[in-house]
Design a protein around this motif. Structure first.
Motif, short mmCIF file in Angstrom:
data_model
loop_
_atom_site.label_atom_id
_atom_site.label_comp_id
_atom_site.label_asym_id
_atom_site.label_seq_id
_atom_site.Cartn_x
_atom_site.Cartn_y
_atom_site.Cartn_z
N ASN A 30 0.74 -1.23 -0.13
CA ASN A 30 0.06 -0.15 -0.34
C ASN A 30 0.80 1.22 -0.19
N PHE A 31 2.05 1.48 0.59
CA PHE A 31 3.34 2.47 0.59
C PHE A 31 3.47 2.71 -0.62
N ILE A 32 4.05 1.10 -0.93
CA ILE A 32 5.11 1.24 -2.37
C ILE A 32 3.87 1.88 -3.74
N GLU A 33 2.56 0.81 -3.92
CA GLU A 33 2.20 1.48 -5.20
C GLU A 33 1.51 2.68 -5.72
N PRO A 34 1.58 3.83 -5.06
CA PRO A 34 1.69 5.31 -5.11
C PRO A 34 2.79 5.58 -6.01
N ILE A 122 12.79 2.22 -7.48
CA ILE A 122 12.68 2.40 -5.99
C ILE A 122 13.59 0.71 -4.89
N VAL A 123 13.68 0.91 -3.67
CA VAL A 123 14.59 -0.15 -2.99
C VAL A 123 13.84 -0.03 -2.16
N ASP A 135 22.72 -0.64 4.36
CA ASP A 135 23.42 -1.03 3.46
C ASP A 135 22.06 -1.01 2.61
N ALA A 136 21.28 -0.86 2.98
CA ALA A 136 19.68 -1.05 1.69
C ALA A 136 19.89 1.21 1.56
N LEU A 150 11.88 1.15 3.82
CA LEU A 150 12.50 0.45 4.40
C LEU A 150 11.81 0.07 5.75
N VAL A 151 11.48 -1.54 6.11
CA VAL A 151 10.89 -1.91 7.51
C VAL A 151 12.30 -2.68 8.17
#
Length: 202
Positions: A30-34, A122-123, A135-136, A150-151
Protein backbone atom coordinates in the motif's frame (compact mmCIF):
# COMPACT_ATOMS: atom_id res chain seq x y z
CA UNK A 1 0.33 -17.17 -6.17
CA UNK A 2 -0.35 -17.33 -2.42
CA UNK A 3 -0.55 -21.11 -2.58
CA UNK A 4 2.71 -21.27 -4.57
CA UNK A 5 4.35 -19.14 -1.86
CA UNK A 6 2.90 -21.48 0.82
CA UNK A 7 1.10 -18.56 2.43
CA UNK A 8 -2.20 -20.31 1.72
CA UNK A 9 -2.60 -24.04 2.25
CA UNK A 10 -3.81 -26.21 -0.65
CA UNK A 11 -7.38 -25.87 0.58
CA UNK A 12 -7.07 -22.08 0.77
CA UNK A 13 -6.62 -21.77 4.54
CA UNK A 14 -4.42 -19.18 6.25
CA UNK A 15 -2.64 -19.93 9.54
CA UNK A 16 -1.83 -17.26 12.13
CA UNK A 17 1.82 -16.85 11.11
CA UNK A 18 0.94 -16.58 7.42
CA UNK A 19 -1.82 -14.08 8.20
CA UNK A 20 0.69 -11.88 10.05
CA UNK A 21 3.22 -12.06 7.18
CA UNK A 22 0.59 -11.34 4.56
CA UNK A 23 -0.72 -8.37 6.53
CA UNK A 24 2.81 -6.90 6.73
CA UNK A 25 3.45 -7.44 3.02
CA UNK A 26 0.15 -5.87 1.95
CA UNK A 27 0.74 -2.95 4.30
CA UNK A 28 4.05 -2.32 2.53
CA UNK A 29 2.46 -2.78 -0.91
CA UNK A 30 0.00 0.00 0.00
CA UNK A 31 2.97 2.32 0.58
CA UNK A 32 4.77 1.27 -2.58
CA UNK A 33 1.91 1.31 -5.10
CA UNK A 34 1.43 5.12 -5.28
CA UNK A 35 5.22 5.59 -5.47
CA UNK A 36 5.42 3.04 -8.27
CA UNK A 37 2.66 4.85 -10.16
CA UNK A 38 4.54 8.12 -9.68
CA UNK A 39 7.70 6.57 -11.18
CA UNK A 40 5.68 5.28 -14.15
CA UNK A 41 4.75 8.86 -15.07
CA UNK A 42 8.30 9.46 -16.34
CA UNK A 43 9.79 5.96 -16.65
CA UNK A 44 7.81 3.22 -18.42
CA UNK A 45 10.33 0.56 -17.40
CA UNK A 46 10.96 0.94 -13.64
CA UNK A 47 13.40 -1.16 -11.62
CA UNK A 48 12.40 -2.16 -8.10
CA UNK A 49 15.02 -3.81 -5.85
CA UNK A 50 13.97 -5.85 -2.82
CA UNK A 51 16.79 -6.29 -0.29
CA UNK A 52 16.94 -9.18 2.18
CA UNK A 53 14.28 -10.80 0.03
CA UNK A 54 14.12 -14.10 1.96
CA UNK A 55 11.37 -16.18 0.35
CA UNK A 56 10.48 -13.10 -1.74
CA UNK A 57 6.87 -12.81 -0.58
CA UNK A 58 7.05 -9.05 -1.08
CA UNK A 59 8.73 -9.22 -4.50
CA UNK A 60 6.31 -11.80 -5.89
CA UNK A 61 3.23 -9.95 -4.64
CA UNK A 62 4.55 -6.61 -5.96
CA UNK A 63 5.20 -8.20 -9.34
CA UNK A 64 1.76 -9.83 -9.40
CA UNK A 65 -0.12 -6.67 -8.43
CA UNK A 66 1.93 -3.92 -10.12
CA UNK A 67 4.14 -5.26 -12.92
CA UNK A 68 2.46 -8.32 -14.41
CA UNK A 69 -0.14 -6.44 -16.42
CA UNK A 70 2.35 -3.76 -17.54
CA UNK A 71 4.64 -5.98 -19.60
CA UNK A 72 7.40 -3.65 -18.42
CA UNK A 73 9.62 -3.06 -15.41
CA UNK A 74 11.68 -5.45 -13.32
CA UNK A 75 11.79 -6.73 -9.74
CA UNK A 76 15.22 -7.77 -8.45
CA UNK A 77 15.44 -9.76 -5.21
CA UNK A 78 18.73 -9.62 -3.27
CA UNK A 79 19.30 -12.45 -0.78
CA UNK A 80 22.33 -14.01 0.95
CA UNK A 81 20.89 -17.54 1.35
CA UNK A 82 21.64 -19.42 -1.86
CA UNK A 83 18.88 -22.02 -1.37
CA UNK A 84 16.21 -19.29 -1.13
CA UNK A 85 17.57 -17.59 -4.25
CA UNK A 86 17.31 -20.87 -6.19
CA UNK A 87 13.77 -21.56 -4.93
CA UNK A 88 12.69 -18.05 -5.91
CA UNK A 89 14.22 -18.45 -9.39
CA UNK A 90 12.36 -21.74 -9.87
CA UNK A 91 9.07 -20.27 -8.69
CA UNK A 92 9.38 -17.19 -10.93
CA UNK A 93 9.99 -19.48 -13.93
CA UNK A 94 7.04 -21.70 -12.95
CA UNK A 95 4.72 -18.69 -12.62
CA UNK A 96 5.97 -17.08 -15.84
CA UNK A 97 7.17 -13.98 -13.97
CA UNK A 98 9.83 -13.31 -16.59
CA UNK A 99 10.88 -9.87 -15.36
CA UNK A 100 11.78 -11.09 -11.89
CA UNK A 101 15.34 -12.04 -11.08
CA UNK A 102 17.25 -12.95 -7.97
CA UNK A 103 20.86 -12.30 -6.99
CA UNK A 104 22.84 -14.22 -4.38
CA UNK A 105 24.54 -11.18 -2.79
CA UNK A 106 24.71 -9.25 0.45
CA UNK A 107 23.15 -5.79 0.35
CA UNK A 108 26.64 -4.31 0.56
CA UNK A 109 27.92 -6.46 -2.34
CA UNK A 110 24.94 -5.51 -4.48
CA UNK A 111 25.94 -1.85 -4.30
CA UNK A 112 29.05 -2.52 -6.41
CA UNK A 113 27.85 -5.57 -8.38
CA UNK A 114 27.74 -5.31 -12.18
CA UNK A 115 24.60 -7.48 -12.20
CA UNK A 116 22.50 -4.50 -11.09
CA UNK A 117 21.85 -1.35 -13.11
CA UNK A 118 23.64 1.91 -12.26
CA UNK A 119 20.29 3.48 -11.39
CA UNK A 120 17.15 1.99 -9.82
CA UNK A 121 13.78 3.55 -9.05
CA UNK A 122 12.52 2.02 -5.80
CA UNK A 123 14.38 0.20 -3.02
CA UNK A 124 12.51 -1.92 -0.50
CA UNK A 125 13.64 -3.97 2.47
CA UNK A 126 11.22 -5.74 4.79
CA UNK A 127 12.90 -6.67 8.08
CA UNK A 128 16.46 -6.10 6.86
CA UNK A 129 18.32 -7.19 9.98
CA UNK A 130 20.49 -4.79 11.94
CA UNK A 131 22.94 -2.94 9.66
CA UNK A 132 21.46 -4.45 6.46
CA UNK A 133 18.98 -1.56 6.57
CA UNK A 134 21.92 0.88 6.58
CA UNK A 135 23.40 -0.97 3.62
CA UNK A 136 20.03 -0.70 1.83
CA UNK A 137 20.08 3.06 2.44
CA UNK A 138 23.61 3.27 1.01
CA UNK A 139 22.48 1.20 -1.98
CA UNK A 140 19.51 3.52 -2.58
CA UNK A 141 21.69 6.62 -2.38
CA UNK A 142 24.35 5.23 -4.71
CA UNK A 143 21.76 3.99 -7.22
CA UNK A 144 19.89 7.34 -7.09
CA UNK A 145 16.63 5.66 -6.10
CA UNK A 146 13.67 7.99 -6.12
CA UNK A 147 12.05 6.16 -3.23
CA UNK A 148 13.10 3.88 -0.39
CA UNK A 149 10.53 1.91 1.60
CA UNK A 150 12.39 0.24 4.45
CA UNK A 151 11.12 -1.65 7.50
CA UNK A 152 14.08 -2.11 9.87
CA UNK A 153 14.62 -5.10 12.12
CA UNK A 154 16.66 -5.86 15.27
CA UNK A 155 18.53 -2.55 15.33
CA UNK A 156 21.24 -3.85 17.66
CA UNK A 157 24.46 -2.15 16.52
CA UNK A 158 24.17 1.08 18.55
CA UNK A 159 22.76 -0.77 21.58
CA UNK A 160 25.81 -3.06 21.51
CA UNK A 161 28.15 -0.05 21.56
CA UNK A 162 26.18 1.41 24.49
CA UNK A 163 26.48 -1.91 26.35
CA UNK A 164 30.25 -2.08 25.85
CA UNK A 165 30.80 1.31 27.47
CA UNK A 166 27.91 1.28 29.95
CA UNK A 167 29.86 1.23 33.26
CA UNK A 168 32.32 3.80 31.98
CA UNK A 169 29.49 6.13 30.94
CA UNK A 170 27.88 6.20 34.42
CA UNK A 171 30.76 8.26 35.84
CA UNK A 172 30.84 10.63 32.87
CA UNK A 173 27.24 11.75 32.43
CA UNK A 174 23.91 11.47 34.24
CA UNK A 175 22.39 11.04 30.77
CA UNK A 176 23.62 7.43 30.88
CA UNK A 177 20.56 6.72 33.04
CA UNK A 178 18.67 6.79 29.74
CA UNK A 179 20.29 3.45 28.75
CA UNK A 180 21.13 1.94 32.18
CA UNK A 181 18.47 -0.80 32.15
CA UNK A 182 18.81 -3.49 29.42
CA UNK A 183 15.40 -2.83 27.88
CA UNK A 184 16.19 0.90 27.74
CA UNK A 185 19.59 0.19 26.17
CA UNK A 186 17.83 -1.65 23.37
CA UNK A 187 15.07 0.95 22.91
CA UNK A 188 17.39 3.96 23.14
CA UNK A 189 19.80 2.27 20.72
CA UNK A 190 16.91 1.77 18.29
CA UNK A 191 15.83 5.41 18.63
CA UNK A 192 19.41 6.62 18.03
CA UNK A 193 19.63 4.35 14.98
CA UNK A 194 16.46 5.87 13.50
CA UNK A 195 17.73 9.41 14.11
CA UNK A 196 21.13 8.66 12.52
CA UNK A 197 19.49 7.08 9.49
CA UNK A 198 17.19 10.09 8.99
CA UNK A 199 20.14 12.47 9.29
CA UNK A 200 22.06 10.44 6.72
CA UNK A 201 19.14 10.49 4.29
CA UNK A 202 18.61 14.23 4.78
Amino acid sequence: LLKALHILTRDGKLNQDSRRKLKQVYHLVNFIEPLFNEVLNHNPNPVLVDHGAGKSYLGFILYDLLLKQLNAGEVVGIETRAELVEKSKDLAAELGFLRMRFEHLTVEESTVSNSLPAKVDIVTALHACNTATDDAIQFGLKKQAQYMVLVPCCQAEVAEVLRQHKNESFSKTPLSEIWRHPIHTREFGSQMTNVLRCLQLE
